[in-house]
Design an enzyme around this catalytic site. Structure first.
Site, mmCIF file in Angstrom:
data_model
loop_
_atom_site.group_PDB
_atom_site.id
_atom_site.type_symbol
_atom_site.label_atom_id
_atom_site.label_comp_id
_atom_site.label_asym_id
_atom_site.label_seq_id
_atom_site.Cartn_x
_atom_site.Cartn_y
_atom_site.Cartn_z
ATOM 1 N N CYS A 73 -50.468 -4.594 -44.376
ATOM 2 C CA CYS A 73 -49.162 -4.767 -43.823
ATOM 3 C C CYS A 73 -49.179 -3.623 -42.677
ATOM 4 O O CYS A 73 -50.013 -2.655 -42.787
ATOM 5 C CB CYS A 73 -48.054 -4.363 -44.726
ATOM 6 N N GLU A 75 -47.037 -1.492 -41.876
ATOM 7 C CA GLU A 75 -46.539 -0.040 -42.216
ATOM 8 C C GLU A 75 -47.648 0.763 -42.868
ATOM 9 O O GLU A 75 -47.784 1.991 -42.501
ATOM 10 C CB GLU A 75 -45.392 -0.093 -43.224
ATOM 11 N N CYS A 112 -42.086 -4.247 -47.133
ATOM 12 C CA CYS A 112 -42.383 -5.091 -48.320
ATOM 13 C C CYS A 112 -42.247 -4.026 -49.556
ATOM 14 O O CYS A 112 -42.296 -2.757 -49.181
ATOM 15 C CB CYS A 112 -43.557 -5.983 -48.374
ATOM 16 N N CYS A 115 -45.289 -1.429 -49.316
ATOM 17 C CA CYS A 115 -45.064 -0.458 -48.435
ATOM 18 C C CYS A 115 -43.866 0.684 -48.558
ATOM 19 O O CYS A 115 -44.029 1.734 -48.192
ATOM 20 C CB CYS A 115 -44.659 -1.108 -46.818
HETATM 21 N N1 THU Z 1 -46.006 -7.902 -43.547
HETATM 22 C C1 THU Z 1 -46.025 -6.762 -43.010
HETATM 23 O O1 THU Z 1 -46.792 -6.137 -42.160
HETATM 24 N N2 THU Z 1 -45.273 -5.701 -43.383
HETATM 25 C C2 THU Z 1 -44.393 -6.040 -44.348
HETATM 26 O O2 THU Z 1 -43.574 -5.039 -44.931
HETATM 27 C C3 THU Z 1 -44.070 -7.248 -44.939
HETATM 28 C C4 THU Z 1 -45.357 -8.284 -44.712
HETATM 29 C C5 THU Z 1 -47.040 -8.919 -42.932
HETATM 30 C C6 THU Z 1 -48.117 -9.301 -44.029
HETATM 31 C C7 THU Z 1 -48.665 -10.662 -43.595
HETATM 32 O O3 THU Z 1 -49.656 -10.655 -42.706
HETATM 33 C C8 THU Z 1 -47.506 -11.362 -42.992
HETATM 34 O O4 THU Z 1 -46.344 -10.256 -42.605
HETATM 35 C C9 THU Z 1 -46.425 -12.338 -43.909
HETATM 36 O O5 THU Z 1 -46.428 -11.821 -45.113
#
Ligand code: THU
Length: 160
Positions: A73, A75, A112, A115
């Site tokens: 992710c 973050e 999420c 994170c």
């Molecule tokens: N994702 C993030 O980068 N941060 C989050 O807190 C939630 C999800 C990304 C992971 C993946 O590449 C995409 O969003 C869809 O889940």
């Protein structure tokens, strides 16, 4: 049996114009980070911008992989980069935003669960709360003063 009520405080801004200039710039930096995401599978580009105590801004974006769970992710990309480049400098703020033209999300995108856990570890590591700003493609912005408002009943090293 007793009931325990857990409260969270969230500040709601109508749009970027309601933010201070510094916070607006941090959110703009997160948008720039989102434009650098590698998200060919989800097409959901996430950007994170951290403000460090020394004034540095560190960016992160989501980095996907054909083996989906390997994805990292935005973050965590940013936090681990900051921890590597400036291991002794606390993180004061994180701005999170997205670019998702198809979905065109007008509500804040929160971090999420994984994170959130990493943000909490980072707060403990530097004994400092981290302010979190969240926005979708556009629209209202949520701000919390600490991850503790997003992650009640936390797990941490005190249990180990
Ligand atoms: N994702 C993030 O980068 N941060 C989050 O807190 C939630 C999800 C990304 C992971 C993946 O590449 C995409 O969003 C869809 O889940």
């Amino acid at each position: 049996m007793k009931k325990k009520i857990i409260k969270a405080e969230v500040e709601v801004f109508e749009n970027e114009d309601e933010l201070s200039r510094n916070n607006r710039e941090l959110l703009a930096a997160a948008k720039d980070a989102a434009s650098r995401a590698y998200a060919p599978y989800s097409k959901f580009q996430v950007g994170a911008a951290l403000l460090l105590e020394n004034g540095e801004i560190i960016l992160g974006s989501n980095q996907e992989n054909a083996a989906y769970p390997v994805t990292i992710c935005a973050e965590r990309t940013a936090i681990f980069a900051a921890a590597t480049q400036f291991p002794d400098i606390p993180i004061l703020k994180i701005a999170i935003t997205i670019i998702s033209p198809e979905a065109n999300i007008n509500r804040p995108v929160p971090p999420c669960g994984s994170c959130r856990q990493v943000i909490y570890e980072t707060e403990l590591r530097y004994s400092k709360n981290i302010e979190i700003f969240m926005q979708g493609d556009h629209g209202i912005i949520y701000k919390v003063k600490s991850i503790k408002d997003l992650l009640p009943l936390l797990f941490d090293a005190s249990f180990l």
